[in-house]
Design an enzyme around this catalytic site. Structure first.
Site, PDB file in Angstrom:
ATOM      1  N   GLY A  65      12.581  25.026 -27.075  1.00  0.00           N
ATOM      2  CA  GLY A  65      11.742  25.159 -28.257  1.00  0.00           C
ATOM      3  C   GLY A  65      11.460  26.617 -28.548  1.00  0.00           C
TER       4      GLY A  65
ATOM      5  N   GLN B 160       6.840  33.575 -31.968  1.00  0.00           N
ATOM      6  CA  GLN B 160       7.522  34.259 -30.866  1.00  0.00           C
ATOM      7  C   GLN B 160       8.559  35.277 -31.342  1.00  0.00           C
ATOM      8  OE1 GLN B 160       8.361  30.271 -28.903  1.00  0.00           O
ATOM      9  NE2 GLN B 160       8.281  31.604 -27.129  1.00  0.00           N
TER      10      GLN B 160
ATOM     11  N   CYS C  87       8.122  29.283 -20.665  1.00  0.00           N
ATOM     12  CA  CYS C  87       8.111  29.756 -22.052  1.00  0.00           C
ATOM     13  C   CYS C  87       9.024  30.971 -22.161  1.00  0.00           C
ATOM     14  CB  CYS C  87       6.677  30.128 -22.434  1.00  0.00           C
ATOM     15  SG  CYS C  87       6.526  30.784 -24.103  1.00  0.00           S
ATOM     16  N   LEU C  88       9.796  31.045 -23.239  1.00  0.00           N
ATOM     17  CA  LEU C  88      10.690  32.194 -23.427  1.00  0.00           C
ATOM     18  C   LEU C  88       9.903  33.499 -23.555  1.00  0.00           C
ATOM     19  CD1 LEU C  88      13.298  30.660 -25.922  1.00  0.00           C
ATOM     20  CD2 LEU C  88      13.556  31.017 -23.458  1.00  0.00           C
TER      21      LEU C  88
ATOM     22  N   HIS D 207       3.369  22.486 -27.136  1.00  0.00           N
ATOM     23  CA  HIS D 207       3.564  23.876 -26.702  1.00  0.00           C
ATOM     24  C   HIS D 207       3.888  24.782 -27.903  1.00  0.00           C
ATOM     25  CE1 HIS D 207       5.318  26.841 -23.637  1.00  0.00           C
ATOM     26  NE2 HIS D 207       5.750  27.309 -24.787  1.00  0.00           N
ATOM     27  N   GLU D 208       4.813  24.320 -28.763  1.00  0.00           N
ATOM     28  CA  GLU D 208       5.228  25.143 -29.913  1.00  0.00           C
ATOM     29  C   GLU D 208       4.102  25.258 -30.949  1.00  0.00           C
ATOM     30  OE1 GLU D 208       7.663  26.835 -29.236  1.00  0.00           O
ATOM     31  OE2 GLU D 208       8.452  25.538 -27.672  1.00  0.00           O
TER      32      GLU D 208
ATOM     33  N   HIS E  49       1.702  27.866 -29.994  1.00  0.00           N
ATOM     34  CA  HIS E  49       2.165  29.215 -30.354  1.00  0.00           C
ATOM     35  C   HIS E  49       1.758  29.570 -31.780  1.00  0.00           C
ATOM     36  CE1 HIS E  49       4.513  30.719 -27.023  1.00  0.00           C
ATOM     37  NE2 HIS E  49       5.318  29.679 -26.972  1.00  0.00           N
TER      38      HIS E  49
HETATM   39 NI    NI Z   1       6.673  29.050 -25.493  1.00  0.00          NI
END
Ligand code: NI
Length: 174
Positions: A46, A51, A91-92, A133-134, A137
């Site tokens: 995701g 981000q 998470c990225l 989660h997304e 963000h």
């Molecule tokens: Ni993330």
């Protein structure tokens, strides 16, 4: 197509609250494609626009095994949630960190697709977790911020150190 640079925690821009998308035009569709390419290149499941430093309510998700199940969410809102579960997440924007937090077990979502068509989606398991989660963000929240202050500070210190080392390495080979 283009790969977009991903912000890393604790970059303060990750705290920005994203604004709804007014018009889903070709620019937005191109952004969705670029975000998907960026997510796949980073082996993520995701990615939220926040981000990649674009503060619009857009997220891409693919929790499928074959990486062919792209889901684009525009102006998504969770309208119902039920249950609770432990969720081990990464998470990225927080590389190298995996931590367990609490999430709703089931959610119902309302969103727009790439053609501005509204749809609803019910999800549980990994998809429900990934959506929560997304969307966090897009509200300026990174999953590690659910952890204790002590754990969060440790993670911050480690990531700041790591970023400095990466920078030094880049300078050394440049
Ligand atoms: Ni993330």
């Amino acid at each position: 197509m283009a790969l977009l640079p991903i912000l890393r925690f604790p970059d303060s821009r990750l705290r920005t609250k994203a604004a709804p998308v007014d018009v889903i035009d070709e620019g937005i569709r191109q952004l969705v494609r670029d975000m998907a390419e960026t997510m796949y290149a980073a082996s993520g499941i995701g990615l939220a626009a926040t981000q990649v430093n674009i503060h619009k309510r857009i997220a891409v998700i693919d929790v499928s095994e074959d990486r062919k199940g792209l889901l684009a969410l525009i102006n998504a809102q969770i309208i119902e949630r039920a249950g609770e579960c432990d969720s081990e997440e990464g998470c990225l924007s927080v590389p190298g960190v995996r931590e367990t937090i609490r999430r709703a077990e089931w959610i119902k979502l309302r969103a727009l697709d790439m053609n501005a068509k509204p749809f609803e989606l019910e999800a549980d398991g990994l998809l429900a977790i990934c959506i929560q989660h997304e969307l966090d963000h897009l509200d300026g929240k990174v999953f590690v911020e659910y952890l204790s202050r002590l754990k969060l500070n440790r993670i911050k210190t480690r990531l700041i150190k790591q970023a400095q080392e990466d920078k030094d390495k880049d300078t050394a080979i440049a």
